[in-house]
Design a protein around this motif. Structure first.
Motif, PDB file in Angstrom:
ATOM      1  N   PRO A 187       0.824  -1.220   0.000  1.00  0.00           N
ATOM      2  CA  PRO A 187       0.000   0.000   0.000  1.00  0.00           C
ATOM      3  C   PRO A 187       0.853   1.263   0.000  1.00  0.00           C
ATOM      4  CG  PRO A 187      -0.729  -1.522   1.702  1.00  0.00           C
ATOM      5  CD  PRO A 187       0.554  -2.063   1.158  1.00  0.00           C
ATOM      6  N   LEU A 188       0.334   2.270  -0.633  1.00  0.00           N
ATOM      7  CA  LEU A 188       0.977   3.584  -0.617  1.00  0.00           C
ATOM      8  C   LEU A 188       0.612   4.284   0.685  1.00  0.00           C
ATOM      9  CD1 LEU A 188       0.135   4.775  -4.219  1.00  0.00           C
ATOM     10  CD2 LEU A 188       2.397   4.106  -3.376  1.00  0.00           C
ATOM     11  N   ARG A 189       1.592   4.836   1.348  1.00  0.00           N
ATOM     12  CA  ARG A 189       1.335   5.606   2.564  1.00  0.00           C
ATOM     13  C   ARG A 189       1.149   7.067   2.175  1.00  0.00           C
ATOM     14  NH1 ARG A 189       5.886   3.486   6.668  1.00  0.00           N
ATOM     15  NH2 ARG A 189       6.410   1.810   5.271  1.00  0.00           N
ATOM     16  N   VAL A 190      -0.042   7.575   2.415  1.00  0.00           N
ATOM     17  CA  VAL A 190      -0.380   8.947   2.042  1.00  0.00           C
ATOM     18  C   VAL A 190      -0.618   9.766   3.311  1.00  0.00           C
ATOM     19  CG1 VAL A 190      -1.984  10.434   0.786  1.00  0.00           C
ATOM     20  CG2 VAL A 190      -1.423   8.150  -0.118  1.00  0.00           C
ATOM     21  N   ALA A 191       0.152  10.828   3.460  1.00  0.00           N
ATOM     22  CA  ALA A 191      -0.015  11.754   4.582  1.00  0.00           C
ATOM     23  C   ALA A 191      -0.928  12.888   4.138  1.00  0.00           C
ATOM     24  CB  ALA A 191       1.332  12.303   5.023  1.00  0.00           C
ATOM     25  N   VAL A 192      -2.064  13.022   4.809  1.00  0.00           N
ATOM     26  CA  VAL A 192      -2.990  14.126   4.560  1.00  0.00           C
ATOM     27  C   VAL A 192      -2.682  15.182   5.614  1.00  0.00           C
ATOM     28  CG1 VAL A 192      -5.415  14.834   4.463  1.00  0.00           C
ATOM     29  CG2 VAL A 192      -4.731  12.568   3.613  1.00  0.00           C
ATOM     30  N   ILE A 193      -2.115  16.299   5.172  1.00  0.00           N
ATOM     31  CA  ILE A 193      -1.562  17.303   6.076  1.00  0.00           C
ATOM     32  C   ILE A 193      -2.546  18.428   6.337  1.00  0.00           C
ATOM     33  CG2 ILE A 193       0.303  18.986   6.376  1.00  0.00           C
ATOM     34  CD1 ILE A 193       1.961  17.144   4.464  1.00  0.00           C
ATOM     35  N   VAL A 194      -2.869  18.649   7.606  1.00  0.00           N
ATOM     36  CA  VAL A 194      -3.695  19.783   8.014  1.00  0.00           C
ATOM     37  C   VAL A 194      -2.745  20.960   8.211  1.00  0.00           C
ATOM     38  CG1 VAL A 194      -5.327  20.684   9.714  1.00  0.00           C
ATOM     39  CG2 VAL A 194      -5.311  18.232   9.175  1.00  0.00           C
ATOM     40  N   ALA A 195      -2.783  21.926   7.291  1.00  0.00           N
ATOM     41  CA  ALA A 195      -1.789  22.994   7.259  1.00  0.00           C
ATOM     42  C   ALA A 195      -2.056  24.137   8.229  1.00  0.00           C
ATOM     43  CB  ALA A 195      -1.666  23.548   5.840  1.00  0.00           C
ATOM     44  N   SER A 196      -3.282  24.341   8.609  1.00  0.00           N
ATOM     45  CA  SER A 196      -3.601  25.453   9.503  1.00  0.00           C
ATOM     46  C   SER A 196      -3.449  25.026  10.955  1.00  0.00           C
ATOM     47  CB  SER A 196      -5.035  25.928   9.277  1.00  0.00           C
ATOM     48  OG  SER A 196      -5.372  26.922  10.222  1.00  0.00           O
ATOM     49  N   THR A 197      -2.888  25.910  11.763  1.00  0.00           N
ATOM     50  CA  THR A 197      -2.755  25.650  13.194  1.00  0.00           C
ATOM     51  C   THR A 197      -3.512  26.686  14.021  1.00  0.00           C
ATOM     52  OG1 THR A 197      -0.708  26.932  13.322  1.00  0.00           O
ATOM     53  CG2 THR A 197      -0.491  24.563  12.895  1.00  0.00           C
ATOM     54  N   ARG A 198      -4.249  27.567  13.370  1.00  0.00           N
ATOM     55  CA  ARG A 198      -4.990  28.621  14.069  1.00  0.00           C
ATOM     56  C   ARG A 198      -6.108  28.053  14.936  1.00  0.00           C
ATOM     57  NH1 ARG A 198      -6.278  33.444   9.707  1.00  0.00           N
ATOM     58  NH2 ARG A 198      -4.133  34.181   9.505  1.00  0.00           N
ATOM     59  N   GLU A 199      -6.401  28.752  16.001  1.00  0.00           N
ATOM     60  CA  GLU A 199      -7.543  28.385  16.824  1.00  0.00           C
ATOM     61  C   GLU A 199      -8.820  28.573  16.005  1.00  0.00           C
ATOM     62  OE1 GLU A 199      -9.403  29.215  21.184  1.00  0.00           O
ATOM     63  OE2 GLU A 199      -7.268  29.425  20.783  1.00  0.00           O
ATOM     64  N   GLY A 200      -9.757  27.639  16.136  1.00  0.00           N
ATOM     65  CA  GLY A 200     -11.011  27.716  15.401  1.00  0.00           C
ATOM     66  C   GLY A 200     -10.890  27.321  13.947  1.00  0.00           C
ATOM     67  N   GLN A 231       5.863  11.148  10.791  1.00  0.00           N
ATOM     68  CA  GLN A 231       4.753  10.914   9.872  1.00  0.00           C
ATOM     69  C   GLN A 231       5.125  11.301   8.437  1.00  0.00           C
ATOM     70  OE1 GLN A 231       2.021  13.246  12.267  1.00  0.00           O
ATOM     71  NE2 GLN A 231       0.701  11.457  12.513  1.00  0.00           N
ATOM     72  N   LEU A 232       5.862  12.377   8.273  1.00  0.00           N
ATOM     73  CA  LEU A 232       6.274  12.789   6.934  1.00  0.00           C
ATOM     74  C   LEU A 232       7.314  11.830   6.361  1.00  0.00           C
ATOM     75  CD1 LEU A 232       6.590  16.672   7.282  1.00  0.00           C
ATOM     76  CD2 LEU A 232       4.650  15.351   6.426  1.00  0.00           C
ATOM     77  N   ASP A 248      14.363  16.422   3.059  1.00  0.00           N
ATOM     78  CA  ASP A 248      14.504  15.049   2.561  1.00  0.00           C
ATOM     79  C   ASP A 248      13.180  14.297   2.513  1.00  0.00           C
ATOM     80  OD1 ASP A 248      17.202  15.499   2.252  1.00  0.00           O
ATOM     81  OD2 ASP A 248      17.748  14.527   4.143  1.00  0.00           O
ATOM     82  N   GLU A 249      12.261  14.621   3.381  1.00  0.00           N
ATOM     83  CA  GLU A 249      10.982  13.922   3.411  1.00  0.00           C
ATOM     84  C   GLU A 249      10.150  14.161   2.150  1.00  0.00           C
ATOM     85  OE1 GLU A 249      12.324  14.096   7.636  1.00  0.00           O
ATOM     86  OE2 GLU A 249      12.396  15.436   5.925  1.00  0.00           O
ATOM     87  N   TRP A 250      10.316  15.302   1.498  1.00  0.00           N
ATOM     88  CA  TRP A 250       9.532  15.632   0.299  1.00  0.00           C
ATOM     89  C   TRP A 250      10.205  15.131  -0.982  1.00  0.00           C
ATOM     90  CZ3 TRP A 250       5.327  17.332   2.480  1.00  0.00           C
ATOM     91  CH2 TRP A 250       5.387  18.161   3.592  1.00  0.00           C
ATOM     92  N   LEU A 251      11.479  14.860  -0.923  1.00  0.00           N
ATOM     93  CA  LEU A 251      12.304  14.579  -2.099  1.00  0.00           C
ATOM     94  C   LEU A 251      11.728  13.457  -2.961  1.00  0.00           C
ATOM     95  CD1 LEU A 251      15.033  15.477  -3.380  1.00  0.00           C
ATOM     96  CD2 LEU A 251      16.074  13.582  -2.136  1.00  0.00           C
TER      97      LEU A 251
END
Length: 177
Positions: A5-18, A54-55, A85-88
């Motif tokens: 299986p392909l490992r796919v990281a779904v990244i939540v980019a926002s860290t703001r409250e709310g 995770q990345l 290196d994780e994105w390479l």
């Protein structure tokens, strides 16, 4: 051809409250989990302690990003820069949300950043114009007729690139500068 299986990281980019990103990421991860051959993990940038690991194990990425001031969130830029290196030689897809532009300006700013890191961005994107207004109280899109097919196309391209690049990385080293 790779069969694991392909490992796919779904990244939540926002860290703001709310923030609204976790809702969008959960919806997309649900669509992705419906496909065979994908191992989906949500990576929340607000949880800094687990991001590096995770990345590092991911074969592909989907960045779920809002648009802030015609671009993407600063914490995302910090993570991109800190993990070269994780994105390479891995594919990156985008799911965006925001006002009238649906976060597409953020996506267009991210494409050259990832290109500089020798990552491949897929053309298909999913964007939600109006963000929160596109989702019901249940956390699902009010009208899935456009966003689900867009997510499927994104995943088709992401999987093709992820298999191709993973096979290539396993066969021969990439000549990065």
């Amino acid at each position: 051809m790779s069969v694991k299986p392909l490992r796919v990281a779904v990244i939540v980019a926002s860290t703001r409250e709310g923030r609204f990103g976790p809702t969008v990421a959960a919806w997309f991860a649900g669509v992705a989990r419906g496909r065979a051959g994908l191992d989906i993990e949500i990576v929340d940038l607000a949880d800094e302690d687990t991001v590096t690991k995770q990345l590092g194990v991911a074969d592909a990425f989907v960045v779920v990003t809002p648009e802030y001031n015609h671009s993407y969130p600063a914490p995302l830029k910090a993570v991109i820069d800190a993990h070269r290196d994780e994105w390479l030689v891995k594919p990156v897809g985008f799911v965006s949300y925001g006002g009238l532009s649906g976060g597409l300006r953020a996506v267009e700013h991210l494409r050259p950043v990832f290109a500089e890191l020798h990552a491949v961005t897929v053309r298909e994107t999913v964007s939600f114009h109006g963000g929160r207004a596109c989702f019901g109280a249940d956390g699902l899109p009010a009208d899935p007729s456009a966003c689900v097919p867009a997510a499927v196309r994104l995943l088709d391209q992401l999987a093709w690139w992820a298999h191709t690049l993973r096979d290539a990385r396993e066969t021969r080293p990439y000549a990065a500068a």
